[in-house]
Design a protein around this motif. Structure first.
Motif, PDB file in Angstrom:
ATOM      1  N   PRO A   7      45.977  48.262  47.606  1.00 65.85           N
ATOM      2  CA  PRO A   7      46.936  48.193  48.716  1.00 65.85           C
ATOM      3  C   PRO A   7      46.237  48.102  50.079  1.00 65.85           C
ATOM      4  CG  PRO A   7      47.659  49.835  47.145  1.00 65.85           C
ATOM      5  CD  PRO A   7      46.258  49.426  46.747  1.00 65.85           C
ATOM      6  N   ASP A   8      45.163  48.866  50.261  1.00 66.64           N
ATOM      7  CA  ASP A   8      44.426  48.822  51.524  1.00 66.64           C
ATOM      8  C   ASP A   8      43.764  47.464  51.730  1.00 66.64           C
ATOM      9  OD1 ASP A   8      45.226  51.421  51.883  1.00 66.64           O
ATOM     10  OD2 ASP A   8      43.232  52.301  51.585  1.00 66.64           O
ATOM     11  N   LEU A   9      43.223  46.892  50.662  1.00 66.49           N
ATOM     12  CA  LEU A   9      42.621  45.562  50.771  1.00 66.49           C
ATOM     13  C   LEU A   9      43.677  44.516  51.105  1.00 66.49           C
ATOM     14  CD1 LEU A   9      40.063  45.710  47.819  1.00 66.49           C
ATOM     15  CD2 LEU A   9      39.547  45.772  50.273  1.00 66.49           C
ATOM     16  N   CYS A  10      44.862  44.614  50.502  1.00 62.02           N
ATOM     17  CA  CYS A  10      45.953  43.681  50.812  1.00 62.02           C
ATOM     18  C   CYS A  10      46.371  43.800  52.270  1.00 62.02           C
ATOM     19  CB  CYS A  10      47.158  43.937  49.907  1.00 62.02           C
ATOM     20  SG  CYS A  10      46.947  43.363  48.217  1.00 62.02           S
ATOM     21  N   ASP A  11      46.452  45.029  52.782  1.00 64.34           N
ATOM     22  CA  ASP A  11      46.859  45.251  54.173  1.00 64.34           C
ATOM     23  C   ASP A  11      45.802  44.753  55.151  1.00 64.34           C
ATOM     24  OD1 ASP A  11      49.091  46.467  53.100  1.00 64.34           O
ATOM     25  OD2 ASP A  11      48.514  48.505  53.696  1.00 64.34           O
ATOM     26  N   TYR A  13      43.305  42.410  54.530  1.00 64.44           N
ATOM     27  CA  TYR A  13      42.952  40.993  54.366  1.00 64.44           C
ATOM     28  C   TYR A  13      44.132  40.169  53.845  1.00 64.44           C
ATOM     29  CZ  TYR A  13      38.262  43.076  54.438  1.00 64.44           C
ATOM     30  OH  TYR A  13      37.134  43.780  54.779  1.00 64.44           O
ATOM     31  N   PRO A  14      45.291  40.210  54.515  1.00 65.51           N
ATOM     32  CA  PRO A  14      46.468  39.511  53.962  1.00 65.51           C
ATOM     33  C   PRO A  14      46.280  38.001  53.831  1.00 65.51           C
ATOM     34  CG  PRO A  14      46.890  40.176  56.228  1.00 65.51           C
ATOM     35  CD  PRO A  14      45.588  40.818  55.814  1.00 65.51           C
ATOM     36  N   GLU A  15      45.431  37.417  54.661  1.00 64.51           N
ATOM     37  CA  GLU A  15      45.243  35.966  54.611  1.00 64.51           C
ATOM     38  C   GLU A  15      44.269  35.547  53.503  1.00 64.51           C
ATOM     39  OE1 GLU A  15      41.879  37.671  56.731  1.00 64.51           O
ATOM     40  OE2 GLU A  15      44.026  38.056  56.887  1.00 64.51           O
ATOM     41  N   LEU A  16      43.530  36.494  52.943  1.00 63.58           N
ATOM     42  CA  LEU A  16      42.526  36.158  51.934  1.00 63.58           C
ATOM     43  C   LEU A  16      42.966  36.457  50.504  1.00 63.58           C
ATOM     44  CD1 LEU A  16      39.158  37.389  53.516  1.00 63.58           C
ATOM     45  CD2 LEU A  16      39.950  35.042  53.231  1.00 63.58           C
ATOM     46  N   VAL A  17      43.713  37.529  50.305  1.00 64.71           N
ATOM     47  CA  VAL A  17      43.962  37.984  48.936  1.00 64.71           C
ATOM     48  C   VAL A  17      45.133  37.264  48.272  1.00 64.71           C
ATOM     49  CG1 VAL A  17      43.015  40.268  49.407  1.00 64.71           C
ATOM     50  CG2 VAL A  17      45.479  39.909  49.558  1.00 64.71           C
ATOM     51  N   GLN A  18      45.016  37.118  46.972  1.00 65.35           N
ATOM     52  CA  GLN A  18      46.113  36.702  46.112  1.00 65.35           C
ATOM     53  C   GLN A  18      46.312  37.836  45.106  1.00 65.35           C
ATOM     54  OE1 GLN A  18      44.374  32.681  44.991  1.00 65.35           O
ATOM     55  NE2 GLN A  18      46.574  32.282  44.951  1.00 65.35           N
ATOM     56  N   TYR A 146      39.281  42.438  42.486  1.00 61.16           N
ATOM     57  CA  TYR A 146      39.355  43.885  42.700  1.00 61.16           C
ATOM     58  C   TYR A 146      40.549  44.407  41.922  1.00 61.16           C
ATOM     59  CZ  TYR A 146      36.262  42.501  46.413  1.00 61.16           C
ATOM     60  OH  TYR A 146      35.216  41.945  47.108  1.00 61.16           O
ATOM     61  N   ALA A 147      40.369  45.550  41.244  1.00 59.52           N
ATOM     62  CA  ALA A 147      41.437  46.094  40.410  1.00 59.52           C
ATOM     63  C   ALA A 147      41.482  47.605  40.523  1.00 59.52           C
ATOM     64  CB  ALA A 147      41.202  45.693  38.945  1.00 59.52           C
ATOM     65  N   ILE A 154      42.566  38.895  43.915  1.00 58.85           N
ATOM     66  CA  ILE A 154      41.366  38.063  44.024  1.00 58.85           C
ATOM     67  C   ILE A 154      41.217  37.604  45.462  1.00 58.85           C
ATOM     68  CG2 ILE A 154      41.386  37.317  41.627  1.00 58.85           C
ATOM     69  CD1 ILE A 154      42.462  34.589  42.608  1.00 58.85           C
ATOM     70  N   SER A 155      39.991  37.220  45.814  1.00 56.91           N
ATOM     71  CA  SER A 155      39.668  36.742  47.150  1.00 56.91           C
ATOM     72  C   SER A 155      38.541  35.711  47.036  1.00 56.91           C
ATOM     73  CB  SER A 155      39.203  37.913  48.019  1.00 56.91           C
ATOM     74  OG  SER A 155      38.643  37.453  49.229  1.00 56.91           O
ATOM     75  N   PRO A 156      38.551  34.698  47.905  1.00 60.55           N
ATOM     76  CA  PRO A 156      37.452  33.734  47.875  1.00 60.55           C
ATOM     77  C   PRO A 156      36.133  34.319  48.359  1.00 60.55           C
ATOM     78  CG  PRO A 156      38.965  33.215  49.669  1.00 60.55           C
ATOM     79  CD  PRO A 156      39.581  34.342  48.884  1.00 60.55           C
ATOM     80  N   THR A 157      36.199  35.436  49.099  1.00 61.77           N
ATOM     81  CA  THR A 157      34.983  36.075  49.612  1.00 61.77           C
ATOM     82  C   THR A 157      35.008  37.561  49.279  1.00 61.77           C
ATOM     83  OG1 THR A 157      36.014  36.520  51.754  1.00 61.77           O
ATOM     84  CG2 THR A 157      34.798  34.451  51.546  1.00 61.77           C
ATOM     85  N   ALA A 158      33.843  38.190  49.384  1.00 60.50           N
ATOM     86  CA  ALA A 158      33.751  39.631  49.135  1.00 60.50           C
ATOM     87  C   ALA A 158      34.523  40.380  50.205  1.00 60.50           C
ATOM     88  CB  ALA A 158      32.289  40.062  49.124  1.00 60.50           C
ATOM     89  N   LEU A 159      35.188  41.470  49.810  1.00 59.65           N
ATOM     90  CA  LEU A 159      35.972  42.292  50.729  1.00 59.65           C
ATOM     91  C   LEU A 159      35.336  43.676  50.827  1.00 59.65           C
ATOM     92  CD1 LEU A 159      39.562  41.470  49.411  1.00 59.65           C
ATOM     93  CD2 LEU A 159      38.270  40.298  51.214  1.00 59.65           C
ATOM     94  N   LYS A 160      35.454  44.274  52.004  1.00 58.52           N
ATOM     95  CA  LYS A 160      34.981  45.647  52.208  1.00 58.52           C
ATOM     96  C   LYS A 160      36.188  46.542  52.430  1.00 58.52           C
ATOM     97  CE  LYS A 160      30.525  44.621  54.219  1.00 58.52           C
ATOM     98  NZ  LYS A 160      29.447  45.460  53.834  1.00 58.52           N
ATOM     99  N   MET A 161      36.144  47.730  51.897  1.00 60.98           N
ATOM    100  CA  MET A 161      37.208  48.693  52.128  1.00 60.98           C
ATOM    101  C   MET A 161      37.242  49.043  53.611  1.00 60.98           C
ATOM    102  SD  MET A 161      39.148  49.496  49.606  1.00 60.98           S
ATOM    103  CE  MET A 161      39.876  50.955  50.343  1.00 60.98           C
ATOM    104  N   PRO A 162      38.437  49.155  54.204  1.00 59.08           N
ATOM    105  CA  PRO A 162      38.524  49.567  55.612  1.00 59.08           C
ATOM    106  C   PRO A 162      38.027  50.991  55.783  1.00 59.08           C
ATOM    107  CG  PRO A 162      40.703  49.468  54.607  1.00 59.08           C
ATOM    108  CD  PRO A 162      39.729  48.920  53.600  1.00 59.08           C
ATOM    109  N   GLU A 163      37.534  51.265  56.977  1.00 59.22           N
ATOM    110  CA  GLU A 163      37.024  52.616  57.281  1.00 59.22           C
ATOM    111  C   GLU A 163      38.133  53.638  57.288  1.00 59.22           C
ATOM    112  OE1 GLU A 163      33.737  53.420  57.699  1.00 59.22           O
ATOM    113  OE2 GLU A 163      33.315  51.366  57.145  1.00 59.22           O
TER     114      GLU A 163
END
Length: 163
Positions: A7-11, A13-18, A146-147, A154-163
């Motif tokens: 959920p945090d990754l979706c919030d 990086y909304p333009e990157l994740v599917q 990410y699961a 999924i994302s075309p690039t690596a994602l980092k968890m927000p601080e």
């Protein structure tokens, strides 16, 4: 081991994740996992899954397109233990697994459709590192997955968890 919250990754990086359609259950000893995608396309034959579990995983995730078959398992405890030992972060399987109690104790992320007690045939069939499509998305080798217990993204690039 990194901990991911989809959920945090979706919030963040909304333009990157599917987001995959919600059809997977978490069976592994890790409640979250992620990494670079390596794909396997196979149907009721886990030969390629076994072969790749024996290779160094280097923190990657095997995405296995088993055609959604509910007639046999593509992953069991021995292959899962080998994958964990060889540094794979996890597996996402569009199909079934077995030996769920042992896999739940294995240091490996595993998401699959269901469990099934019958093993698959091994005929040496399957394709490696080809784009595969299921759950409403296309997985491309070299992209990222990410699961967690909330779902799979999924994302075309690596994602980092927000601080």
């Amino acid at each position: 081991m990194n901990h991911y919250l989809t959920p945090d990754l979706c919030d963040t990086y909304p333009e990157l994740v599917q987001v995959l359609e919600p059809m997977f259950s978490n069976f592994g000893g890790r409640d979250s996992f992620g990494g670079e995608i390596v794909t396997i396309k196979c149907f009721e034959d886990n030969s390629r899954v076994k072969e790749h579990a024996e290779l160094p995983g280097n923190g990657k995730v095997l995405v296995v397109d088993g055609g959604g078959s509910l007639r046999c398992a593509l992953l069991g405890d021995m292959i899962a233990e080998k994958a964990a030992k060889n540094g794979w972060e996890g597996l996402v399987i569009y199909g079934c697994i077995r030996d769920v109690d042992v896999i739940a104790q294995t240091d490996l992320g595993v998401q699959a459709l269901a469990s099934h007690p019958k093993k698959s045939d091994r005929r040496g069939l399957g394709e490696i590192n080809v784009p595969v499509t299921f759950a409403g998305v296309t997985f491309r080798p070299g992209e990222f997955i990410y699961a967690d217990n909330n779902g799979v993204i999924i994302s075309p690039t690596a994602l980092k968890m927000p601080e």
